[in-house]
Each structure stands twice: as C-alpha cells, then as structure tokens.
Design an enzyme around this catalytic site. Structure first.
Site, short mmCIF file in Angstrom:
data_model
loop_
_atom_site.label_atom_id
_atom_site.label_comp_id
_atom_site.label_asym_id
_atom_site.label_seq_id
_atom_site.Cartn_x
_atom_site.Cartn_y
_atom_site.Cartn_z
N THR A 1 0.84 -1.20 0.00
CA THR A 1 0.00 0.00 0.00
C THR A 1 0.87 1.25 0.00
OG1 THR A 1 -1.68 -1.21 1.26
CG2 THR A 1 -1.90 1.18 1.15
N ILE B 1 -3.65 -11.30 10.70
CA ILE B 1 -3.46 -11.14 12.15
C ILE B 1 -3.39 -9.67 12.53
CG2 ILE B 1 -1.99 -11.66 14.14
CD1 ILE B 1 -3.37 -14.10 12.87
N LYS C 1 -12.66 -0.19 19.15
CA LYS C 1 -12.86 -0.04 20.59
C LYS C 1 -12.76 1.44 20.99
CE LYS C 1 -11.13 -1.44 25.12
NZ LYS C 1 -10.34 -2.42 25.90
N ARG D 1 -42.94 -5.80 10.77
CA ARG D 1 -43.97 -5.32 11.71
C ARG D 1 -44.23 -6.35 12.81
NH1 ARG D 1 -49.15 -4.09 8.59
NH2 ARG D 1 -48.38 -5.78 7.28
N HIS E 1 -50.34 -20.07 2.09
CA HIS E 1 -49.88 -20.72 3.32
C HIS E 1 -48.80 -21.76 3.04
CE1 HIS E 1 -52.76 -18.57 5.69
NE2 HIS E 1 -53.77 -19.04 5.00
N PHE F 1 -43.55 -42.93 -0.67
CA PHE F 1 -44.19 -44.16 -1.17
C PHE F 1 -45.57 -44.38 -0.58
CE2 PHE F 1 -41.35 -45.90 2.30
CZ PHE F 1 -42.35 -46.27 3.18
#
Length: 522
Positions: A33, A123, A134, A219, A280, A471
């Site tokens: 980077t 890591i 945090k 809802r 349903h 079956f």
C-alpha cells in the site's frame, strides 16, 4: 491528524489518500500500500520507519507494535493516556483504513491447500481494526471502500468525522471481524485433519457460525404477538429472494416473505413459461403454457378459492395481458423477472399489491446449499432438496408403460410435489395442477383432499397423472387416486409392500413409475 492505511483490496485507496492528504492528514502505510501511494506521488511514511522496527517473518509482524496500538487505543479525554503515549513518543492515529487478507475468496477457490488458507489468515489487520473500533470515540475505522466517500465529505464539511459516523463505522468494523473469524472457523472446523495438499472437507463443520445481514425489521412475525426481522446471507446467490427489488406496494410481512420464497423457488424449476400460486406455504395452483397469461389462467383454475390473497410467481416477463388477468383478483405479492411498462401501469391502480422483481438465474442456480431448522436449544442442518429428475431417471414398474404425454405430466406433477408440504398428493394433466392435497397426517387424506379440491374447481381428474412425495405404504392410497381418475402415478418406491402396490396398479390397469427419491417437506 494522522491516518494509517493498510489494505489488501486497493480499490479507491489512492483517491482516498489524495483527499486526506489535501486536507492536511499525515499518511502512514505498510508494504504494498505504501509503495502504491508513493508511486502516486503522495507523501507517505512506512510503518517500519514510524515504529523504528522493521517488518519481519515475511510480513507477519509489522503493525503489531505499541507505537501503532498505543496511537489507536489512547483515549484523548484521558490525561493519563495522553501523558503515557507522550512519554513514549507515540503519536495518535485518528483514521484507520484497513481491509483484510482475502481469506474467504482464497478458500473458495478449487484446489486451495491448507497452507494457502493459513497464509491468508490476517493477524495484524484484525488487531488494528479491533483497537480502532474499541476507541471509536476518537478514531474513525474504515473497513470497506464504500465508506470512503462519506468520511471524506464529513472531513471537508467540518474538519472531523461525526461521532455518530464513528460509532457506525466501529459497529461495521466489529461485524466484519466477526464475519472474518466465522469464515476461518467454518473452514478449519470442516477439515478432517491437517494436510500437505488440498485437505478433505466435511459436509458439516464441527462448529456452525451463522453470518447474516439484516435487511429490515418486520412489523411482526408469523403472528402479531411475535417480533421478527428479515436477514440475508453475506453473499446471496444471484436470483434468490433476498435480491428482490420491490417496485410497489406495502411493506412485506413475515408470512409474505416465507410464501414468496416458496412460490419463487417452485416457479424457477420450470423451463417453459410458468405460473405458481402459493397460499400458506403450499402451491395451490401451478401451470406451464405458451405465455405468462395462459399459465396464470391454468394455475388459477386449480383452486380459485385458495388463490384469493395468494402469492403469485412467474418465470418470465409479465405483460399487459397477463397483468389484466391477475389484477382481477386480490393478490398479496407478485413476483417476476421483469414487467412491461404497460403491466406496471395496470398494477399501479392496486397500490397495496407488493410487486417484486428478481433476476431469473440459470436453471438450477440461486438455490440454498443447506436448509436449517431450529429445535429446542439446537439446530438441524441438512443439504437442501435440490434433486432434479428427468425421464431417463424413471423406473417403470408396471405392465402398462406411460405414454410420452403421460411422462411429461408425471414429471410436472413430481416437480410440484417437491414444494408441497408432506404428506403431498398432486393431480396434474396437460401442464397444470388439478388438485393438491398437502400437510395431512395420512396420505389417504391428502389424496381425498386433492380430489375434493378438483371437484370444487369443476376439474375432471379422468386420465390425470398423480405424484406422491413418498411411497404408498399400502394399496389403499393408490386405490383412492385411481378411483378419482388417475391413469398414471409417480412415487419414490421403497415400501416393504411395493410388490403389493405394484400388483394393485397392474390390477387397476394404470402405469406407475418409481423415482427412487423421496420429497418430504415438513
């Protein structure tokens, strides 16, 4: 103000860094980077120079250093914290931009070895993200390129990132870490053991980690006294219900979503223009025809009473002719891959009708790989019932063989039966359902109900094809469907009394085929 940028996915990062630098933000970065930013002409300090400690262990250790974590974790409102970092020459880091090694993408590749997977477990990145999240009151942590523009806009407008934004970014950061750790746990706990090559993976890992993103609060749940929300997979399959775009209508309810999924999954199973009407959770009318309008007309005939207030799904475009037919009825939800402008104009007059558009995936795609069912303090997980059959898979067990037309009706009936609650009996003919019996404790009762439904709709069952999801344990259920008019039957087979049932079919002069596959749906 100082920002630390360390990303695996470098999408938009140069543009972000330029904006930050223009605002006077000092840039820290790592490895690739840092080289990318320097190559873009930006002034950037490498982390190794900032900490005074070189990267080591092939880059495994570079940001795990008190200078980094002290700068992220120090509370600006704590005199003690600020004195401590000042004593050690540690500067605060106010913005952290991190995305993680591509672990999920790596293990998804065919041929991924355990060594490849392990090397792609980040890591330092998660450790920095946790520290920054945090300390969200003082640090803005960006874990996705979609967040860059909003943060830059706030910095330009006020010189700082708003508290509410910092909190939202922190929540997103912890969510991302949970997703990442869950993916690692899922992968490693699915392995049969260590391997020098591509490891053997179990179908079901030793620990199951649910990773879903909330789409919306609902809802209420199945009943008004229950609370509910709708979630999607982190990476939903193309053409699945969660990818739907709602074009009009009221907010979807819990039951709407459940029934819409049943209708959509069923209609996707047909190649010809098809319509599925669900009520349903059960299909109450299914048909294929030369057009969407014709398929709807046939599907509606099966059970006009149950179709009232149902969910209707199509696997092709809904045009004006189809829309005008559908609009004559009360429809809760309508689903299709596309709608003509004229069709949408028709539905606009029914403002409460929920109209969903979902891209139709390739046949067999967009399905869940696994099904989940909650039980008391536990979870049942199984591979999804995605088993498709064709004519070559059928075993003719009777003297009479089905005609080509009967075979097509049998396969159609079998496809529908897969989406009907057990015990399931489905009568079909000419590419449409004639009667559906669902969810009964007795297969005989399901057969009788299917016959009653056909009679109520004034549909003849003479010469029909019948599918049974499991079956026939005795000949009595077979006799019921034959008495109703069935000329051919498709069923899994596998009963201790198969010989008796086959003998009954021969006695009654019908054709019967076995699939060898059961479709219980509870």
């Amino acid at each position: 103000m100082q920002a630390l940028i360390s990303v695996s996915d470098k999408t938009g990062v140069v543009e972000l860094a330029r904006e930050l630098a223009a605002l006077g933000v000092k840039l820290l970065s790592t490895g690739g980077t840092a080289k990318l930013l320097a190559g873009a002409g930006l002034a950037v300090t490498e982390v190794a120079e900032h900490t005074g400690f070189p990267e080591m262990l092939d880059g495994r250790v570079k940001t795990l250093h008190p200078t980094i974590h002290g700068g992220l974790l120090a509370r600006r409102d704590s005199a003690e914290h600020m004195a401590a970092i000042a004593a050690h020459g540690i500067a605060t880091i106010d913005i952290l931009v991190v995305n993680l090694y591509p672990f999920e993408a790596t293990v998804a590749k065919a041929g991924c070895t355990l060594a490849d997977a392990i090397e792609n477990i980040d890591i330092g990145g998660p450790a920095m993200v946790r520290s920054a999240a945090k300390n969200w009151n003082d640090v803005a942590v960006l874990t996705d390129a979609s967040q860059y523009a909003g943060v830059v806009a706030e910095l330009k407008a006020s010189g700082q990132v708003a508290q509410a934004t910092r909190f939202a970014l922190a929540v997103a950061a912890f969510d991302r870490i949970a997703q990442y750790d869950g993916a690692i746990s899922d992968y490693l706990s699915s392995l049969a053991g260590p391997s020098n090559g591509v490891p053997e993976r179990r179908e079901f890992p030793a620990q199951a980690n649910g990773r879903f993103v909330k789409l919306q609060d609902l809802r209420y749940g199945e009943n008004p006294h229950q609370r509910a929300a709708f979630y999607r997979d982190l990476a939903p399959a193309p053409g699945s219900l969660v990818t739907a775009k709602q074009l009009q209508g009221k907010e979807l309810s819990y039951n709407n979503i459940a029934d819409a999924d049943a209708a959509w999954e069923c209609v996707k199973s047909f190649a010809a223009p098809a319509c599925v009407i669900v009520k349903h959770a059960n299909p109450c009318g299914v048909a294929v025809a030369e057009s969407a309008a014709a398929a709807y007309a046939k599907a509606f005939k099966t059970d006009p009473t149950s179709a009232f207030g149902g969910i209707i799904a199509f696997n092709g475009e809904v045009d004006r002719a189809c829309a005008e037919h559908v609009a004559k009825q009360f429809v809760e939800v309508l689903i299709a891959p596309s709608y003509s402008a004229e069709a949408l104009a028709v539905f606009a007059a029914k403002a409460n009708t929920r109209v969903l558009q979902i891209d139709l995936p390739a046949f067999g795609a967009g399905r869940n790989a696994h099904d989940f069912k909650r039980v008391g303090s536990g979870l049942l997980i199984q591979t999804a019932d995605n088993h498709d059959i064709g004519a070559s898979d059928l075993k003719v067990v009777t003297t009479r063989k089905p005609t080509p037309a009967q075979t097509q009706d049998l396969l159609f009936a079998w496809t529908v039966a897969r989406f009907v609650k057990s015990n399931a009996i489905v009568f079909c003919a000419d590419g449409m359902t004639l009667g559906v019996g669902a969810g009964q404790m007795s297969r005989i009762d399901s057969a009788k109900i299917a016959s009653i439904k056909a009679e109520a709709a004034q549909l003849s069952l003479a010469g029909s094809a019948v599918a049974s999801d499991a079956f026939f344990p005795f000949r009595d259920g077979l006799d019921v469907v034959i008495d109703a008019g069935a000329s051919c039957v498709i069923q899994p087979g596998g009963s201790m009394r198969d010989d008796q049932v086959i003998a009954a079919a021969n006695e009654r002069g019908i054709a019967m085929v076995f699939t060898g596959v059961r479709h219980f749906r509870h």
